[in-house]
Design a protein around this motif. Structure first.
Motif, PDB file in Angstrom:
ATOM      1  N   ARG A   1       0.832  -1.176   0.141  1.00 15.53           N
ATOM      2  CA  ARG A   1      -0.130  -0.042  -0.047  1.00 15.53           C
ATOM      3  C   ARG A   1       0.815   1.183   0.025  1.00 15.53           C
ATOM      4  N   PHE A   2       2.070   1.208   0.377  1.00 14.93           N
ATOM      5  CA  PHE A   2       2.879   2.434   0.728  1.00 14.93           C
ATOM      6  C   PHE A   2       4.205   2.425   0.158  1.00 14.93           C
ATOM      7  N   PHE A   3       4.906   3.438  -0.326  1.00 14.37           N
ATOM      8  CA  PHE A   3       6.171   3.716  -0.184  1.00 14.37           C
ATOM      9  C   PHE A   3       6.924   3.362   1.065  1.00 14.37           C
TER      10      PHE A   3
ATOM     11  N   HIS B   1      19.749  16.313  18.444  1.00 19.82           N
ATOM     12  CA  HIS B   1      18.427  16.800  18.844  1.00 19.82           C
ATOM     13  C   HIS B   1      17.404  15.582  18.929  1.00 19.82           C
ATOM     14  N   PHE B   2      17.445  14.862  17.922  1.00 21.66           N
ATOM     15  CA  PHE B   2      16.630  13.674  17.765  1.00 21.66           C
ATOM     16  C   PHE B   2      16.936  12.614  18.910  1.00 21.66           C
ATOM     17  N   ALA B   3      18.088  12.503  19.143  1.00 24.45           N
ATOM     18  CA  ALA B   3      18.356  11.418  20.206  1.00 24.45           C
ATOM     19  C   ALA B   3      18.086  12.209  21.518  1.00 24.45           C
TER      20      ALA B   3
ATOM     21  N   ALA C   1       6.090   3.759   5.175  1.00 24.43           N
ATOM     22  CA  ALA C   1       5.496   4.902   6.468  1.00 24.43           C
ATOM     23  C   ALA C   1       6.524   5.396   7.428  1.00 24.43           C
ATOM     24  N   GLY C   2       7.617   5.218   7.085  1.00 24.89           N
ATOM     25  CA  GLY C   2       8.796   5.893   7.863  1.00 24.89           C
ATOM     26  C   GLY C   2       9.699   4.802   8.861  1.00 24.89           C
ATOM     27  N   ALA C   3      10.435   5.298   9.630  1.00 27.36           N
ATOM     28  CA  ALA C   3      11.187   4.391  10.726  1.00 27.36           C
ATOM     29  C   ALA C   3      10.062   3.481  11.541  1.00 27.36           C
TER      30      ALA C   3
ATOM     31  N   ALA D   1       1.562   5.908  22.698  1.00 31.43           N
ATOM     32  CA  ALA D   1       0.049   6.479  21.915  1.00 31.43           C
ATOM     33  C   ALA D   1       0.179   5.690  20.780  1.00 31.43           C
ATOM     34  N   PHE D   2       1.080   5.877  19.723  1.00 32.23           N
ATOM     35  CA  PHE D   2       0.895   5.315  18.606  1.00 32.23           C
ATOM     36  C   PHE D   2       0.852   3.690  18.517  1.00 32.23           C
ATOM     37  N   VAL D   3       1.686   2.992  19.219  1.00 28.77           N
ATOM     38  CA  VAL D   3       1.400   1.577  19.351  1.00 28.77           C
ATOM     39  C   VAL D   3      -0.062   1.214  20.171  1.00 28.77           C
TER      40      VAL D   3
HETATM   41  C1  LIG Z   1      13.843   9.705  12.245  1.00 28.36           C
HETATM   42  C2  LIG Z   1      12.583   8.811  11.541  1.00 28.36           C
HETATM   43  C3  LIG Z   1      11.653   8.724  12.193  1.00 28.36           C
HETATM   44  C4  LIG Z   1      10.035   8.091  11.760  1.00 28.36           C
HETATM   45  O1  LIG Z   1      10.193   7.852  10.579  1.00 28.36           O
HETATM   46  S1  LIG Z   1       9.047   8.033  12.869  1.00 28.36           S
HETATM   47  C5  LIG Z   1       7.655   7.425  11.862  1.00 28.36           C
HETATM   48  C6  LIG Z   1       7.113   8.474  11.043  1.00 28.36           C
HETATM   49  N1  LIG Z   1       5.837   8.090  10.488  1.00 28.36           N
HETATM   50  C7  LIG Z   1       4.695   7.834  10.971  1.00 28.36           C
HETATM   51  O2  LIG Z   1       4.581   8.436  12.029  1.00 28.36           O
HETATM   52  C8  LIG Z   1       3.743   7.115  10.205  1.00 28.36           C
HETATM   53  C9  LIG Z   1       2.566   6.304  11.059  1.00 28.36           C
HETATM   54  N2  LIG Z   1       1.734   5.818  10.306  1.00 28.36           N
HETATM   55  C10 LIG Z   1       0.630   6.262   9.939  1.00 28.36           C
HETATM   56  O3  LIG Z   1       0.238   7.337   9.906  1.00 28.36           O
HETATM   57  C11 LIG Z   1      -0.606   5.418   9.422  1.00 28.36           C
HETATM   58  O4  LIG Z   1      -0.033   3.823   9.679  1.00 28.36           O
HETATM   59  C12 LIG Z   1      -0.270   5.232   7.825  1.00 28.36           C
HETATM   60  C13 LIG Z   1      -0.977   6.512   7.223  1.00 28.36           C
HETATM   61  C14 LIG Z   1       0.957   4.945   7.241  1.00 28.36           C
HETATM   62  C15 LIG Z   1      -1.355   4.258   7.327  1.00 28.36           C
HETATM   63  O5  LIG Z   1      -2.793   4.292   7.850  1.00 28.36           O
HETATM   64  P1  LIG Z   1      -3.636   3.274   7.613  1.00 28.36           P
HETATM   65  O6  LIG Z   1      -3.877   2.944   6.222  1.00 28.36           O
HETATM   66  O7  LIG Z   1      -4.859   3.366   8.526  1.00 28.36           O
HETATM   67  O8  LIG Z   1      -3.038   1.896   8.424  1.00 28.36           O
HETATM   68  P2  LIG Z   1      -2.678   1.572  10.037  1.00 28.36           P
HETATM   69  O9  LIG Z   1      -3.551   0.766  10.472  1.00 28.36           O
HETATM   70  O10 LIG Z   1      -2.402   2.852  10.587  1.00 28.36           O
HETATM   71  O11 LIG Z   1      -1.263   1.012   9.737  1.00 28.36           O
HETATM   72  C16 LIG Z   1      -1.094  -0.566   9.269  1.00 28.36           C
HETATM   73  C17 LIG Z   1      -0.321  -1.346  10.232  1.00 28.36           C
HETATM   74  O12 LIG Z   1       1.210  -0.726   9.717  1.00 28.36           O
HETATM   75  C18 LIG Z   1       1.611  -0.167  11.161  1.00 28.36           C
HETATM   76  N3  LIG Z   1       2.488   0.986  10.795  1.00 28.36           N
HETATM   77  C19 LIG Z   1       2.219   1.936  10.175  1.00 28.36           C
HETATM   78  N4  LIG Z   1       3.290   2.801  10.170  1.00 28.36           N
HETATM   79  C20 LIG Z   1       4.252   2.309  11.196  1.00 28.36           C
HETATM   80  C21 LIG Z   1       5.639   2.749  11.524  1.00 28.36           C
HETATM   81  N5  LIG Z   1       6.060   4.087  10.951  1.00 28.36           N
HETATM   82  N6  LIG Z   1       6.191   1.893  12.261  1.00 28.36           N
HETATM   83  C22 LIG Z   1       5.682   0.866  12.674  1.00 28.36           C
HETATM   84  N7  LIG Z   1       4.416   0.358  12.219  1.00 28.36           N
HETATM   85  C23 LIG Z   1       3.759   1.158  11.338  1.00 28.36           C
HETATM   86  C24 LIG Z   1       0.467  -0.030  11.992  1.00 28.36           C
HETATM   87  O13 LIG Z   1       0.710   0.016  13.060  1.00 28.36           O
HETATM   88  C25 LIG Z   1      -0.483  -1.049  11.459  1.00 28.36           C
HETATM   89  O14 LIG Z   1      -0.077  -2.179  12.415  1.00 28.36           O
HETATM   90  P3  LIG Z   1      -1.208  -3.285  12.711  1.00 28.36           P
HETATM   91  O15 LIG Z   1      -1.999  -3.657  11.648  1.00 28.36           O
HETATM   92  O16 LIG Z   1      -0.362  -4.147  13.476  1.00 28.36           O
HETATM   93  O17 LIG Z   1      -1.816  -2.427  13.869  1.00 28.36           O
END
Ligand SMILES: C/C=C/C(=O)SCCNC(=O)CCNC(=O)[C@H](O)C(C)(C)COP(=O)(O)OP(=O)(O)OC[C@H]1O[C@@H](n2cnc3c(N)ncnc32)[C@H](O)[C@@H]1OP(=O)(O)O
Length: 257
Positions: free
Chosen positions: A56-58, A229-231, A60-62, A245-247
């Motif tokens: 579904r995605f490129f 800053h991140f750490a 969703a990040g770290a 909260a995310f989990v």
């Molecule tokens: C230095 C760098 C730091 C970072 O990169 S921190 C991470 C930044 N990214 C985010 O905050 C994005 C977080 N994710 C979302 O906003 C949403 O998700 C999406 C928009 C990508 C998709 O939303 P939806 O279609 O409603 O699906 P869903 O149920 O939220 O996600 C499907 C499964 O994917 C897991 N997941 C999504 N993003 C991450 C992630 N970044 N790390 C770990 N898991 C992730 C969820 O938890 C869930 O999992 P399950 O089905 O087991 O509940």
């Protein structure tokens, strides 16, 4: 375990991120990416690299869930600096690197895409840096690279609000080169990549070197500051709350601690 697939299609190397459900980038995935770039660097037949996501995605990040296993600020700092080095390798790679973004490129996913030379996007894709939702900041180069594409004010707004841009908006803001209907994205990107692959690889390398000469002159220092800053954010109670909260799929309550 492998999270990436490399497929050679003539002069093109296509890297597929494949870590369901959201292609969240674990540290192991990013290290694997590093190894693939070394392999591609040594392959004289590859002239252009394309990165895209399966599913579904490129990306969703770290991997936010993996963050719960990082114990110390130093561990997070060292890991973040290693990611910077890998993303910088991509940014300065001597063959053009193109990101083909569908679904979402959020947080580290967009930070990876911003390390590529060109971004093509699906019109309905979501591009953003939502790390502040977690009590964190963009830590994989986003604080430094996003403003260079969209300007300081838009970068500030995107980070402070965690709001994303659609693919179409990303093109309007200069963050992406062109947008296509999602079903046409991959074919359109491969066509562009093939066009680039027909150029002289020596001239392409020179063009990349020269484009990078205009980089922020002190990018090395500013990325180091970002990692610090991140750490530092990572060890706060607010980050623990944001990640929990995310989990737990709830809204975080930040207390400034
Ligand atoms: C230095 C760098 C730091 C970072 O990169 S921190 C991470 C930044 N990214 C985010 O905050 C994005 C977080 N994710 C979302 O906003 C949403 O998700 C999406 C928009 C990508 C998709 O939303 P939806 O279609 O409603 O699906 P869903 O149920 O939220 O996600 C499907 C499964 O994917 C897991 N997941 C999504 N993003 C991450 C992630 N970044 N790390 C770990 N898991 C992730 C969820 O938890 C869930 O999992 P399950 O089905 O087991 O509940």
């Amino acid at each position: 375990m492998s999270f990436l697939q490399l497929s050679n299609q003539g002069a093109l190397a296509v890297i597929t991120i494949n870590r369901p459900p959201a292609n969240a980038m674990s540290y192991a995935l990013i290290v694997e990416l590093d190894g693939l770039f070394d392999k591609i660097a040594n392959d004289p037949d590859t002239r252009v690299v394309v990165i895209h996501g399966e599913g579904r995605f490129f990306s969703a990040g770290a991997d936010i869930k993996e963050f719960t296993q990082v114990e110390t600020e130093k561990q997070m700092h060292d890991q973040t600096m290693a990611v910077h080095k890998i993303f910088r390798k991509i940014e300065t790679f001597e063959k053009p690197v193109i990101a083909a973004i569908h679904g979402a490129a959020l947080g580290g996913g967009l930070e990876l895409a911003m390390s590529c030379h060109i971004r093509y996007v699906a019109s309905n894709a979501k591009l953003g840096l939502p790390e502040l939702n977690l009590g964190l900041i963009p830590g994989y180069g986003g604080t430094q690279r996003l403003p260079s594409h969209v300007g300081l004010a838009k970068a500030a707004e995107m980070m402070f609000t965690s709001e994303s841009l659609t693919g179409e908006e990303a093109v309007q803001w200069g963050l992406a080169n062109a947008h296509f209907p999602e079903e046409e994205l991959k074919a359109s990107v491969l066509q562009k990549a093939q066009k680039i692959a027909e150029k002289s690889p020596l001239a392409l390398k020179s063009a990349i070197d020269l484009l990078r000469l205009g980089d922020t002159p002190n990018l090395k220092e500013t990325l180091e500051a970002e990692a610090e800053h991140f750490a530092a954010c990572f060890k706060t109670e607010d980050a623990k709350e944001g990640i929990a909260a995310f989990v737990e799929k709830r809204k975080p309550v930040f207390k400034g601690k």
